[in-house]
Design an enzyme around this catalytic site. Sequence first.
Site, PDB file in Angstrom:
ATOM      1  N   GLU A  84      32.500  23.063  34.031  1.00  0.00           N
ATOM      2  CA  GLU A  84      31.783  24.310  34.902  1.00  0.00           C
ATOM      3  C   GLU A  84      30.461  24.666  34.156  1.00  0.00           C
ATOM      4  OE1 GLU A  84      35.721  25.857  37.327  1.00  0.00           O
ATOM      5  OE2 GLU A  84      35.172  26.915  35.511  1.00  0.00           O
ATOM      6  N   GLY A  91      40.512  29.697  34.479  1.00  0.00           N
ATOM      7  CA  GLY A  91      41.902  29.808  34.934  1.00  0.00           C
ATOM      8  C   GLY A  91      42.513  28.362  35.417  1.00  0.00           C
ATOM      9  N   LYS A 142      38.626  40.198  41.705  1.00  0.00           N
ATOM     10  CA  LYS A 142      37.907  39.678  40.702  1.00  0.00           C
ATOM     11  C   LYS A 142      37.155  40.485  40.008  1.00  0.00           C
ATOM     12  CE  LYS A 142      40.068  35.730  41.396  1.00  0.00           C
ATOM     13  NZ  LYS A 142      39.413  34.527  41.783  1.00  0.00           N
ATOM     14  N   GLY A 150      33.825  29.785  41.594  1.00  0.00           N
ATOM     15  CA  GLY A 150      34.628  30.947  41.694  1.00  0.00           C
ATOM     16  C   GLY A 150      34.823  31.598  40.236  1.00  0.00           C
TER      17      GLY A 150
HETATM   18  C1  5RP Z   1      38.437  27.193  37.417  1.00  0.00           C
HETATM   19  C2  5RP Z   1      37.889  28.535  37.335  1.00  0.00           C
HETATM   20  C3  5RP Z   1      37.858  29.036  38.713  1.00  0.00           C
HETATM   21  O1  5RP Z   1      36.598  29.221  39.213  1.00  0.00           O
HETATM   22  C4  5RP Z   1      38.659  30.334  38.664  1.00  0.00           C
HETATM   23  O2  5RP Z   1      39.960  30.159  37.977  1.00  0.00           O
HETATM   24  C5  5RP Z   1      38.838  31.060  39.896  1.00  0.00           C
HETATM   25  O3  5RP Z   1      39.884  30.412  40.830  1.00  0.00           O
HETATM   26  P1  5RP Z   1      40.278  30.846  42.195  1.00  0.00           P
HETATM   27  O4  5RP Z   1      39.168  30.614  42.962  1.00  0.00           O
HETATM   28  O5  5RP Z   1      41.303  29.801  42.516  1.00  0.00           O
HETATM   29  O6  5RP Z   1      40.950  32.273  42.026  1.00  0.00           O
HETATM   30  O7  5RP Z   1      37.017  28.973  36.702  1.00  0.00           O
HETATM   31  O8  5RP Z   1      38.555  27.016  35.733  1.00  0.00           O
END
Ligand code: 5RP
Length: 218
Positions: free
Chosen positions: A103, A96, A121, A82
Amino acid sequence: MTQDEMKKEAGWAALEYVEKGSIVGVGTGSTVNHFIDALGSIKDDIKGAVSSSEASTEKLKALGIEIFDCNDVSYLDVYVDGADEINPSREMIKGGGAALTREKIVAAISNKFVCIVDGSKAVEVLGEFPLPIEVIPMARSYVARQLVKLGGDPVYREGVTTDNGNVILDVHGLRITNAKQFENDVNAIAGVVTVGLFAHRGADVVITGTPQGAKVES
Ligand code: 5RP
């Protein structure tokens, strides 16, 4: 349709990019959790996964999907993850969920980055979402002072320790118009482990969950 239902649309649509018999790179977060559920439905058709966080590893294992060590895999066909923000050049803010370092590593060994998001997003300019930066604990104050010099307003994410034993600074007040340069600038600060800007290694495919279904841009 709720935001979570749109995340689910995107997560399940990403199955299309999973090759039979492959090891799949798996990101972290609520959108990826839907992708992991989807992977569970084809678990006998894949070899396993390289995971970007303890949280995703636990969920994958619970579904009976084998986890491979990143060091034992030279490359992955596809990485699905994501984003917190994504711009028209497919550069992203991530982290986040505090999993940005792993990642970035899994993304780096992957031939294709499939980004799964809901429509909230998408942004024109990155920076409305505070930019997460993983930092060695003893460098926290120094790195924060350097980030102020770069025009940001860093806030220590209290109570959070990353899977790698480090801390997170979330940088507010940014308007990132040259993401690759900014990624370089933050990476050059001593004590920074990873900046959650994925500009040099952006997404190759973006799948956006919408009330009309998944929209794929490749
Ligand atoms: C985690 C990330 C996630 O991909 C990003 O925070 C998006 O999260 P979500 O799919 O819960 O909106 O980078 O470190």
